[in-house]
Each structure stands twice: as structure tokens, then as C-alpha cells.
Design a protein around this motif. Structure first.
Motif, short mmCIF file in Angstrom:
data_model
loop_
_atom_site.label_atom_id
_atom_site.label_comp_id
_atom_site.label_asym_id
_atom_site.label_seq_id
_atom_site.Cartn_x
_atom_site.Cartn_y
_atom_site.Cartn_z
N GLU A 137 13.20 1.82 13.42
CA GLU A 137 13.27 3.01 12.58
C GLU A 137 14.69 3.18 12.03
O GLU A 137 15.64 2.61 12.55
CB GLU A 137 12.88 4.27 13.36
CG GLU A 137 11.43 4.31 13.79
CD GLU A 137 11.07 5.63 14.50
OE1 GLU A 137 11.97 6.52 14.54
OE2 GLU A 137 9.95 5.75 14.99
N ASP A 194 15.07 0.10 25.56
CA ASP A 194 13.88 0.27 24.72
C ASP A 194 14.32 0.51 23.28
O ASP A 194 15.24 1.31 23.03
CB ASP A 194 13.03 1.44 25.21
CG ASP A 194 12.32 1.13 26.52
OD1 ASP A 194 12.41 -0.04 26.97
OD2 ASP A 194 11.71 2.03 27.10
N LEU A 195 13.62 -0.15 22.33
CA LEU A 195 14.06 -0.11 20.93
C LEU A 195 12.96 0.39 20.00
O LEU A 195 11.76 0.30 20.32
CB LEU A 195 14.49 -1.51 20.48
CG LEU A 195 15.60 -2.19 21.29
CD1 LEU A 195 15.88 -3.58 20.73
CD2 LEU A 195 16.86 -1.34 21.29
N LEU A 196 13.38 0.92 18.86
CA LEU A 196 12.48 1.36 17.80
C LEU A 196 12.87 0.68 16.49
O LEU A 196 14.06 0.48 16.22
CB LEU A 196 12.59 2.87 17.59
CG LEU A 196 12.06 3.80 18.67
CD1 LEU A 196 12.48 5.24 18.35
CD2 LEU A 196 10.54 3.71 18.76
N GLN A 249 20.90 8.15 18.61
CA GLN A 249 20.54 8.11 17.20
C GLN A 249 21.28 9.19 16.41
O GLN A 249 21.83 8.94 15.34
CB GLN A 249 19.03 8.32 17.04
CG GLN A 249 18.16 7.25 17.67
CD GLN A 249 16.69 7.64 17.65
OE1 GLN A 249 16.29 8.55 16.93
NE2 GLN A 249 15.88 6.95 18.45
N SER A 289 18.09 2.16 19.44
CA SER A 289 17.67 2.68 20.73
C SER A 289 16.69 3.85 20.57
O SER A 289 16.73 4.59 19.58
CB SER A 289 18.89 3.16 21.52
OG SER A 289 18.50 3.84 22.69
N THR A 290 15.83 4.01 21.56
CA THR A 290 14.92 5.15 21.58
C THR A 290 15.63 6.45 21.97
O THR A 290 15.04 7.52 21.85
CB THR A 290 13.77 4.90 22.57
OG1 THR A 290 14.32 4.67 23.87
CG2 THR A 290 12.93 3.71 22.14
N LYS A 291 16.86 6.36 22.46
CA LYS A 291 17.59 7.55 22.92
C LYS A 291 17.97 8.41 21.70
O LYS A 291 18.77 8.01 20.85
CB LYS A 291 18.85 7.14 23.67
CG LYS A 291 18.62 6.21 24.86
CD LYS A 291 17.93 6.93 26.01
CE LYS A 291 17.84 6.03 27.25
NZ LYS A 291 17.08 6.66 28.34
N LYS A 292 17.43 9.63 21.66
CA LYS A 292 17.62 10.49 20.49
C LYS A 292 19.07 10.96 20.35
O LYS A 292 19.56 11.15 19.23
CB LYS A 292 16.67 11.69 20.57
CG LYS A 292 15.20 11.30 20.41
CD LYS A 292 14.30 12.51 20.43
CE LYS A 292 12.83 12.11 20.26
NZ LYS A 292 11.93 13.29 20.28
N THR A 349 22.10 0.60 18.89
CA THR A 349 22.02 1.47 17.72
C THR A 349 23.09 1.14 16.69
O THR A 349 22.82 1.05 15.49
CB THR A 349 22.12 2.94 18.15
OG1 THR A 349 21.05 3.21 19.09
CG2 THR A 349 21.98 3.88 16.96
#
Length: 560
Positions: free
Chosen positions: A180, A176-178, A9, A3-6, A37
Motif C-alpha cells: 500500500e 508483516d508487510l502491506l 506509516q 510495514s503494517t504498523k500504522k 517502510t
């Protein structure tokens, strides 16, 4: 992909750094960033269980089997409420669960937004610590969240394990995804410390112990602990203290006493002051036996010490004089070299009575009619040695404790809150991590109540489910009060006309059935055969009225 959510992460990275990697996920959308995640990082052992109530109990069993925290993840709204029963059970059993609930941002609370309830402090009576992560992702907000997450996880990992709750408000977009890796994070550790009784206090405790002619040690529900068992064995041998335990105490030394309910019944014909302790030492969780509690409340010791790292002031017997904030193994290790030897009269009195009672019980059971009591006695001879046995609540745990334990078996049961709502799910979670045969014995109402425990992909060939179908809540026929009520049949006993066979077929378990002693004898060999390659369910039918009669006659018999 994560996930893009910091905040998510960072949370995942801190969990991994603390070697917490078992995740039980219940599907949803608001918890999507967590799912993405945990699953997408390929660093966690993720399991999916749809029913949140069952999922939380499954996690409880898994945490018991692994002896480490397990994470449960759900969406917002009533999904979080379904976790509550298992969280309460884990709290009173001191099992570490990490509860992650997705939430709407606080500006949507009470604004007619869907899947939105007041989730902060939702478990406040049954958790050790709770935090709510911020929405913003500034450097300071991430630093603040990391500090809180570390403190929360350290709490569940501490000397008195318990559930913790992290509530996570999330704004859209959720998916939304990354591509990383998880970020580097700072970990806050807590240094291990050792609790020791001071020399002055130990001198006073030793003097009290040595002045007591009758020392009774109550070993409550606990996980197997060979070190503690060794210390207790030495204590009994040296001092003549009596160690009283139930199967859930997971102590095997034959010099310890069990068969508590029948012992209490037989003692009524003796001079009870001969069994009344001068000093009572207790540790561990609850005892099932109500008669033991009644005996000790009426025949109080002069001194009662309770050993508790969590500093719990358990005055169960209304005689508490000392709370000793120390692990039981460490305490007896400190005490043993100092205590003096004693005559064995008190121990001999208890062991003689136990031997007499066990002989009476064996004689009675062998001639008793086919009933729950006969069934449980037969099961204990059929269950393989070195098994794990899970006892369901109400009548199964009571019958299980009346009968002698299976050799070298470990016993578990949801005796924190003693509900019928999750024993099967807990056993399934435990069995999913265990290499041993795991047998769960429960009643028909409890089985149907928790049948979603079988609605997952983690049923191994080592799982054996035994349903004692006496067509209702037979416990209410065994205890005083409900059986005399005009409402007994409909509202206490709650007659059950259904069979477990359909659910066994639905969830693809092999099904076995027995309606009498001969059928049960024939079927148990196949049920526990090494060739049995799937999870299996055995449904045993008994008659409630016969069960009640036999149960009551047993206690009359041992009062001879």
C-alpha cells in the motif's frame, strides 16, 4: 511494500510532507518496521551504515552539507547508546538530526529481555525535544502521536536547530508487510517570524556602539554566509571595528583578522590595553583559541553583546551585558545605518600587528625543520581552491588555523564537543553530498578511532583523507602539563605503532605515503590530480619530538 504498523506509516508520511527524506539506517530487527517502510515506499534516500556511532556522525556531516534535517534509525538496546556522541556534537553545533530508536514495549523494561535498556530520556541533555510513540493504534492514539511528531519535527526545523528524539516501542510481529501507499496525514506547520530589535533598545545599543572607541567583533564557527560577510565588511569600512575570525568562521574578507594564536603571542610584548575592546560583539559557535579567551577574560570589555536566536547566554569572556535574540545578519543590517563613522586607529593597530605576525610566521616556517607545521603549510598550497576542508581535533585544527587558509575554501570541524571520535565519519557524510573536493586532515589516533567511517558504500572520488601519523597523541606534547608527567609516553601520548595503509587497502582507497618534505612535494600533485578517480588516503609520517620543538619555537619567534 511497507510495514503494517500504522504509527510507522504515519511517521514516514509526516516526514515526507515536511520534505525530510534522507534516512541513515543501521541494520537490526526491532527497527524492521522502520526499515521496511522507509526502503519499501521508494520515497526516501536511504543509506545503510552498520556502526551506529559512525552512522550518526555521517548524518551530522550530511545535514551540514544539505542544510536540512537528516534521520537516523537504529534498533533497540546499546545501538541507541552509540548515537550519543554525535547527538551531543550536533546539539552544540546546532545541526538538526532526527533520532529514531526502536524499543521494546515498556512492560519488558528491566525484565531480563534481550536488547532491552531504559531508552526514554536517554539523550535528554542533548536534544531539543523527545517523544515516545504509543503502542496502541486506535484513532485517538494515532491522532495523539501525529500531534507529537509534528511538534517534534517543528522543533528541529525551528530558528535554533537541534537534534530531536522519537523513541518507538514496537511489539511483534515486526516484519508483516502491506502493498500500500503511505497514508494521508495532517501537517501542523509553524509560521516564520522575524526577530527585530525594538526602536528603544536599538537606540540604546547604537549609543553604546558610538561611544565605544574600540569595537571588537568575534565571528565564531558558522556555515558560509555571504549576506553576513557583506554586512560585516560594511561595518569595518564605516566604523573601524575589528572582526576577528578563525577559518571555521568561513569569512574571507581580507580586512578581517585571523592568525589568532600567533597574534595573541605577539601582543604579549605590546601594551595589551591598546588591543582591549570597549565593546565586544560575538556570534556563532566556539573559538578554538584558548589564548583569545584568556586575553579577553583578563582584559575585559565594558560591554559584551552576544547575538543568538536561541537566546544563549554565552558568557565565555565573563563580561556579558546583553543577549540579543536576533540573527547576526539581521542585527547588523539594523545597526549599520545608525552607527557613526570612527577613526581607524583600532583597526589599523590590529592589522599592522597581524601583518607583522604573518611575516614572522612565514619566515619561520620556511626555515623550520620537517614537521607537522611544515606539512600543514605545504598542504594549504596543494589543496585545490574552492574545496571543502574538514579539520580533525587536537593538533590538526590548531596547525590548520596557524597556517593561512586555502583560497575560497569552506572549513568545517567538530568543535561542538571537540572530540576525536567522529571527524572522519562527519567528513565522509558531508562529502557524500558535495560536488567539491573534500579533504579531511586528522591525526593517527583519531583516524584509527573512527576508521569505521570508511566502512560504507558512499565514498566518492571527491574524498581525500590525510592522516598525519606522528605515532601518537602529539597534542599532549604541545600543551602545558602532560609532557612533564612520568605517565606521558604510555597514557597521554599513547604511542601508536600502526600504519593506515592496511585500512586503506581494506576499504579500497588508493593509498599514498610521504616520510619527508621531498616525498610529500612529489606525491601531492598525484593525490590531488583530476585523474584521481577514487577516494584516496595520504599518510604523512612526522617525528613527535621535532613537532613539539618546532611548535614551541614558533611562538617564541613571534614574540620578538
Amino acid at each position: 511494500m511497507i510495514s503494517t504498523k500504522k504509527h510507522i506509516q504515519q511517521l514516514a508520511a509526516i516526514l515526507l510532507a515536511k520534505e525530510i527524506d534522507d534516512i541513515i539506517i543501521s541494520p537490526g530487527s526491532r527497527n524492521g518496521p522502520l526499515i521496511h517502510t522507509f526502503a519499501g515506499s521508494n520515497r526516501f534516500n536511504c543509506r545503510n551504515i552498520v556502526d551506529e556511532r559512525s552512522a550518526a556522525y555521517f548524518a551530522l556531516g550530511l545535514a551540514q552539507a544539505k542544510q536540512k534535517p537528516v534521520v537516523i534509525v537504529c534498533s533497540s538496546g546499546t545501538a541507541s547508546l552509540n548515537y550519543a556522541p554525535a547527538i551531543a556534537e550536533a546539539f552544540y553545533l546546532q545541526v538538526p538530526l532526527i533520532v529514531l530508536t526502536a524499543d521494546r514495549p515498556d512492560y519488558w523494561i528491566d525484565q531480563a529481555e534481550s536488547q532491552c535498556i531504559r531508552q526514554e530520556k536517554i539523550y535528554q541533555n542533548f536534544i531539543k525535544k523527545e517523544i515516545s510513540l504509543p503502542l496502541g493504534e486506535s484513532e485517538k492514539e494515532l491522532w495523539f502521536a501525529a500531534r507529537q511528531i509534528n511538534a517534534c519535527l517543528n522543533a528541529t526545523l525551528g530558528e535554533a536547530p537541534a537534534p530531536v528524539h522519537i523513541n518507538i516501542p514496537l511489539e511483534e510481529p515486526l516484519h508483516d508487510l502491506l502493498d500500500e501507499k503511505l497514508p494521508s496525514v495532517k501537517i501542523i506547520e509553524t509560521a516564520e517570524t522575524q526577530q527585530l530589535v525594538t526602536e528603544t533598545a536599538l537606540d540604546q545599543l547604537t549609543a553604546t556602539f558610538n561611544n565605544a572607541n574600540k569595537v571588537l567583533v568575534l565571528a565564531g564557527q558558522q556555515i558560509p554566509n555571504p549576506g553576513l560577510e557583506n554586512q560585516l565588511s560594511k561595518l569595518v569600512s564605516k566604523t573601524g571595528a575589528v572582526v576577528l575570525k578563525e577559518h571555521l568562521g568561513n569569512l574571507d574578507d581580507l580586512n578581517f583578522c585571523s592568525s589568532i594564536d600567533t597574534l595573541m603571542a605577539a601582543m604579549l610584548t605590546d601594551r595589551l590595553e591598546n588591543f582591549q575592546p570597549d565593546l565586544l560583539i560575538s556570534f556563532g559557535g566556539q573559538f578554538v583559541s584558548k589564548s583569545l579567551k584568556q586575553f579577553l577574560r583578563k582584559h575585559k570589555p565594558v560591554n559584551h553583546w552576544h547575538l543568538s536566536l536561541a537566546n544563549e547566554h554565552f558568557d565565555t569572556y565573563q563580561s556579558l551585558t546583553n543577549v540579543i535574540k536576533q540573527d547576526a545578519t539581521d542585527f547588523f543590517g539594523q545597526l549599520l545605518p545608525r552607527v557613526s563613522g570612527k577613526k581607524q586607529n583600532y583597526l589599523r593597530r590590529w592589522k599592522d600587528k597581524e601583518q607583522q605576525v604573518n611575516k614572522l610566521c612565514d619566515d619561520f616556517i620556511q626555515q623550520a625543520a620537517y614537521s607537522d607545521l611544515r606539512v600543514f603549510d605545504q598542504l594549504r598550497t596543494a589543496i585545490p581552491e574552492n574545496s571543502v576542508i574538514h579539520l580533525g581535533n587536537s593538533s590538526p585544527v590548531r596547525y590548520g588555523l596557524i597556517c593561512q587558509p586555502v583560497k575560497n575554501a569552506h572549513y568545517f570541524g567538530n568543535r561542538g564537543t571537540s572530540g576525536i571520535d567522529g571527524p572522519l565519519s562527519t567528513a565522509v557524510g558531508f562529502a557524500s553530498e558535495s560536488e567539491k573536493i573534500n579533504t579531511i586532515i586528522l591525526g593517527d589516533l583519531s583516524f584509527f578511532y573512527d576508521s569505521n567511517a570508511l566502512w560504507n558504500n558512499y565514498l566518492g572520488s571527491n574524498l581525500r583523507v590525510i592522516v598525519i601519523n606522528n605515532r601518537g597523541g602529539n597534542i599532549f606534547g604541545l600543551i602545558k602539563g602532560p609532557g612533564d608527567s612520568p605517565a606521558f609516553q604510555e597514557h597521554f601520548f599513547t604511542e601508536n605503532k600502526f600504519k593506515a595503509e592496511g585500512l586503506a587497502r581494506t576499504f579500497e582507497l588508493d593509498y599514498f605515503m610521504a616520510e619527508n618534505q621531498a616525498e610529500l612535494s612529489d606525491i601531492l600533485g598525484d593525490f590531488y590530480s583530476p585523474k584521481q578517480a577514487k577516494a584516496a588516503l595520504l599518510e604523512i609520517f612526522t617525528d613527535a619530538e621535532v613537532n613539539t620543538t618546532v611548535f614551541r619555537e614558533l611562538f617564541k619567534y613571534v614574540k620578538q
